[in-house]
Design an enzyme around this catalytic site. Sequence first.
Site, PDB file in Angstrom:
ATOM      1  N   LYS A 155       6.759   2.768   8.684  1.00  0.00           N
ATOM      2  CA  LYS A 155       6.649   2.184   7.414  1.00  0.00           C
ATOM      3  C   LYS A 155       6.092   3.427   6.585  1.00  0.00           C
ATOM      4  O   LYS A 155       4.868   3.896   7.095  1.00  0.00           O
ATOM      5  CB  LYS A 155       5.976   1.068   7.332  1.00  0.00           C
ATOM      6  CG  LYS A 155       5.365   0.683   5.947  1.00  0.00           C
ATOM      7  CD  LYS A 155       6.258  -0.096   5.409  1.00  0.00           C
ATOM      8  CE  LYS A 155       6.075  -0.500   3.897  1.00  0.00           C
ATOM      9  NZ  LYS A 155       4.965  -1.652   3.888  1.00  0.00           N
ATOM     10  N   ARG A 208      -4.376  -7.418   8.793  1.00  0.00           N
ATOM     11  CA  ARG A 208      -5.629  -7.146   8.429  1.00  0.00           C
ATOM     12  C   ARG A 208      -6.503  -6.816   9.578  1.00  0.00           C
ATOM     13  O   ARG A 208      -7.732  -6.674   9.458  1.00  0.00           O
ATOM     14  CB  ARG A 208      -6.405  -8.097   7.503  1.00  0.00           C
ATOM     15  CG  ARG A 208      -5.607  -8.513   6.272  1.00  0.00           C
ATOM     16  CD  ARG A 208      -5.173  -7.300   5.453  1.00  0.00           C
ATOM     17  NE  ARG A 208      -4.780  -7.621   3.972  1.00  0.00           N
ATOM     18  CZ  ARG A 208      -4.107  -7.153   3.223  1.00  0.00           C
ATOM     19  NH1 ARG A 208      -3.626  -5.843   3.674  1.00  0.00           N
ATOM     20  NH2 ARG A 208      -3.789  -7.313   1.908  1.00  0.00           N
ATOM     21  N   ASN A 227      -1.388  -0.669   7.325  1.00  0.00           N
ATOM     22  CA  ASN A 227      -2.369  -0.297   6.387  1.00  0.00           C
ATOM     23  C   ASN A 227      -3.730  -1.093   6.535  1.00  0.00           C
ATOM     24  O   ASN A 227      -4.110  -1.610   5.915  1.00  0.00           O
ATOM     25  CB  ASN A 227      -1.883  -0.350   5.000  1.00  0.00           C
ATOM     26  CG  ASN A 227      -1.310  -1.720   4.402  1.00  0.00           C
ATOM     27  OD1 ASN A 227      -0.992  -2.522   5.329  1.00  0.00           O
ATOM     28  ND2 ASN A 227      -1.599  -1.997   3.134  1.00  0.00           N
ATOM     29  N   GLY A 263      -1.807  -7.964  -3.713  1.00  0.00           N
ATOM     30  CA  GLY A 263      -1.335  -8.358  -2.692  1.00  0.00           C
ATOM     31  C   GLY A 263      -1.617 -10.082  -2.627  1.00  0.00           C
ATOM     32  O   GLY A 263      -2.736 -10.691  -3.239  1.00  0.00           O
ATOM     33  N   HIS A 297       7.427  -8.395   7.683  1.00  0.00           N
ATOM     34  CA  HIS A 297       6.595  -7.903   6.843  1.00  0.00           C
ATOM     35  C   HIS A 297       5.249  -8.756   6.731  1.00  0.00           C
ATOM     36  O   HIS A 297       5.199  -9.461   5.579  1.00  0.00           O
ATOM     37  CB  HIS A 297       7.541  -7.792   5.360  1.00  0.00           C
ATOM     38  CG  HIS A 297       6.775  -6.656   4.470  1.00  0.00           C
ATOM     39  ND1 HIS A 297       7.121  -5.892   3.339  1.00  0.00           N
ATOM     40  CD2 HIS A 297       5.055  -6.443   4.303  1.00  0.00           C
ATOM     41  CE1 HIS A 297       6.597  -5.278   2.565  1.00  0.00           C
ATOM     42  NE2 HIS A 297       5.218  -5.747   3.358  1.00  0.00           N
ATOM     43  N   ASP A 325       5.856 -10.329   2.740  1.00  0.00           N
ATOM     44  CA  ASP A 325       4.845  -9.345   2.265  1.00  0.00           C
ATOM     45  C   ASP A 325       3.444 -10.247   2.391  1.00  0.00           C
ATOM     46  O   ASP A 325       2.779  -9.933   1.425  1.00  0.00           O
ATOM     47  CB  ASP A 325       5.065  -8.557   1.186  1.00  0.00           C
ATOM     48  CG  ASP A 325       4.144  -7.752   0.754  1.00  0.00           C
ATOM     49  OD1 ASP A 325       3.299  -7.252   1.566  1.00  0.00           O
ATOM     50  OD2 ASP A 325       4.276  -7.028  -0.717  1.00  0.00           O
ATOM     51  N   HIS A 348      -5.881 -11.584   0.567  1.00  0.00           N
ATOM     52  CA  HIS A 348      -7.191 -10.968  -0.011  1.00  0.00           C
ATOM     53  C   HIS A 348      -7.924 -12.342  -0.309  1.00  0.00           C
ATOM     54  O   HIS A 348      -7.394 -13.265  -0.705  1.00  0.00           O
ATOM     55  CB  HIS A 348      -6.937 -10.136  -1.349  1.00  0.00           C
ATOM     56  CG  HIS A 348      -6.345  -8.872  -1.050  1.00  0.00           C
ATOM     57  ND1 HIS A 348      -6.787  -7.755  -0.412  1.00  0.00           N
ATOM     58  CD2 HIS A 348      -5.083  -8.750  -1.443  1.00  0.00           C
ATOM     59  CE1 HIS A 348      -5.850  -6.843  -0.370  1.00  0.00           C
ATOM     60  NE2 HIS A 348      -4.639  -7.410  -0.948  1.00  0.00           N
ATOM     61  N   HIS A 398      10.503  -5.579  -0.011  1.00  0.00           N
ATOM     62  CA  HIS A 398       9.893  -6.338  -1.377  1.00  0.00           C
ATOM     63  C   HIS A 398      10.472  -6.044  -2.849  1.00  0.00           C
ATOM     64  O   HIS A 398       9.794  -5.394  -3.561  1.00  0.00           O
ATOM     65  CB  HIS A 398       8.486  -6.479  -1.489  1.00  0.00           C
ATOM     66  CG  HIS A 398       7.854  -5.093  -1.094  1.00  0.00           C
ATOM     67  ND1 HIS A 398       8.018  -4.011  -1.865  1.00  0.00           N
ATOM     68  CD2 HIS A 398       6.543  -4.954  -0.919  1.00  0.00           C
ATOM     69  CE1 HIS A 398       7.237  -3.018  -1.561  1.00  0.00           C
ATOM     70  NE2 HIS A 398       6.115  -3.756  -0.800  1.00  0.00           N
ATOM     71  N   HIS A 409       1.025  -8.368   6.686  1.00  0.00           N
ATOM     72  CA  HIS A 409      -0.448  -7.733   6.867  1.00  0.00           C
ATOM     73  C   HIS A 409      -1.398  -8.391   7.295  1.00  0.00           C
ATOM     74  O   HIS A 409      -2.062  -9.366   6.570  1.00  0.00           O
ATOM     75  CB  HIS A 409      -0.887  -7.038   5.401  1.00  0.00           C
ATOM     76  CG  HIS A 409       0.159  -6.478   4.665  1.00  0.00           C
ATOM     77  ND1 HIS A 409       0.220  -4.869   4.615  1.00  0.00           N
ATOM     78  CD2 HIS A 409       1.316  -6.481   3.832  1.00  0.00           C
ATOM     79  CE1 HIS A 409       1.222  -4.435   3.878  1.00  0.00           C
ATOM     80  NE2 HIS A 409       1.885  -5.572   3.558  1.00  0.00           N
TER      81      HIS A 409
HETATM   82  C1  NCD Z   1      -0.019  -4.817   0.158  1.00  0.00           C
HETATM   83  C2  NCD Z   1      -1.186  -5.219   1.150  1.00  0.00           C
HETATM   84  O1  NCD Z   1      -2.243  -5.898   0.184  1.00  0.00           O
HETATM   85  O2  NCD Z   1      -1.681  -4.808   2.131  1.00  0.00           O
HETATM   86  N1  NCD Z   1      -0.300  -5.340  -1.272  1.00  0.00           N
HETATM   87  C3  NCD Z   1       0.723  -5.838  -2.004  1.00  0.00           C
HETATM   88  O3  NCD Z   1       0.549  -5.749  -3.327  1.00  0.00           O
HETATM   89  N2  NCD Z   1       1.960  -5.947  -1.610  1.00  0.00           N
HETATM   90  C4  NCD Z   1       0.589  -3.677   0.432  1.00  0.00           C
HETATM   91  C5  NCD Z   1       1.964  -3.578   0.237  1.00  0.00           C
HETATM   92  O4  NCD Z   1       2.783  -4.197   0.745  1.00  0.00           O
HETATM   93  O5  NCD Z   1       2.153  -2.720  -0.565  1.00  0.00           O
HETATM   94 ZN    ZN Z   2       4.463  -2.555  -0.240  1.00  0.00          ZN
HETATM   95 ZN    ZN Z   3       3.436  -5.183   2.303  1.00  0.00          ZN
END
Ligand code: NCD
Ligand code: ZN
Ligand code: ZN
Length: 423
Positions: free
Chosen positions: A153, A69, A99, A306, A65, A290, A294, A208, A67
């Site tokens: 997902k 980017r 995403n 996130g 899990h 997760d 940012h 999560h 991201h």
């Molecule tokens: C995640 C993201 O920023 O891509 N943000 C988060 O708060 N967990 C998206 C997600 O996993 O829900």
């Molecule tokens: Zn999520």
């Molecule tokens: Zn996530």
Amino acid sequence: MEDNKIIILKNGIDIFGNKIEILINDEIIEKISEKIDESRFKNNENVRIIDVEEKLIMPGVIDVHTHMREPGITYKEDFTTGSHACAKAGITTFYDMPNTIPMTTTLENLLEKKKLASKKSIVNFGFHFGGSKNDNIEEIKKVLRNGEVNTVKIFMNVTTGEMLIEDDKILKKVFENSELVLVHAENDMIDKAMELNKNYGKGLYVCHIPSAEELKKVISAKKNKELNTKDHPIYAEVTPHHLFLNTEIRESTERNKMLLRMKPELREKSDNEFLWEAINQGEVDTIGTDHAPHLISEKLEKITFGMPGVETSLALMINAFNEGKISLETIQKLMCENPAKIMKIEKRGKLQEGFFADIIVVDTQKDWIVGVDDTIESKCGWTPYENWKLKGKNTMTIVNGKIIYENGKINDIPKGKEIKFSE
Ligand code: NCD
Ligand code: ZN
Ligand code: ZN
Ligand code: ZN
């Protein structure tokens, strides 16, 4: 760092405290035993013999899990920086979430993302395809049929990105046409996801899970012989931040009030405790970070959901082991073995002869301070655990038989491969 065809790791200790030595030949674990006879390799310059001085040898962590980017949001992270962060921390395989911009909801976008990761990632990688609110069932069928992914997902609550699906007809079709479905589902949406899985699905992975209340729901469903069957199993993921952080820590400073925001939101200390208990009862299947980076400027300017996670996940868990909260066996199961099993990853997640040599060497006794005694590799440049004093740190990362991290240094020639599926 030169590339050696043969690497011998000597004087290691496994999670049970047993002596372990490993012979790596090219990208594969050729032999594991208490003692490897290295005499036949003397004077062979293609061989490197490494004395790991009784440190812990584990399979590399598989984080399903993250991201990363890329494409589209690469000012926050990209496959180079994200994979460096993984390498440092002991993650040898990550799975990227859909995403991004564009979203990974078409075959074309998926193939483009695969190309980018292949060029840049120094660790192995896999992908979760995205379910779209605009109905991309035909694309889902295509990518599954072609064997491009084996997971989809979907987002059933509001979070970062534009992927919320509210249409029940689309949700039903996603479950009907997918294999394992990963969900961002909170509260009642967890019940809904479990119903959909039971009626139409082939497997549900609840991402999560943050709280006692929500985890209790999932635990009782896992014990329910109609909801959780071989044909449509249920899996539970917990993140490090829902184990180590809570509202008390979030509310303690103005800065934390902005930085420690994510979906699902942090809960109470009692929730942390319940999650730990469930982990030790065997009710949780995986730890996923997760990792959702940012920039700090974005986080301080307005509520942004996130936080980064790959750089600290294993170290936090090893520190928890040192505090008597969890066994090394459970860490290895939740962070290496189960992710590989659940995602059906071929020949990874275990120290086993014939498997890929994705291996880490962990100094479980190393005292260090996060963000002080190491660099931050993630492009976002911060960590919620800055200044935390931890005991336990990864010291070496081997991916496909090549050392990509050693003595604080990253070997940044991309060596990551896309994972393959075992079925
Ligand atoms: C995640 C993201 O920023 O891509 N943000 C988060 O708060 N967990 C998206 C997600 O996993 O829900
Ligand atoms: Zn999520
Ligand atoms: Zn996530
Ligand atoms: Zn770097």
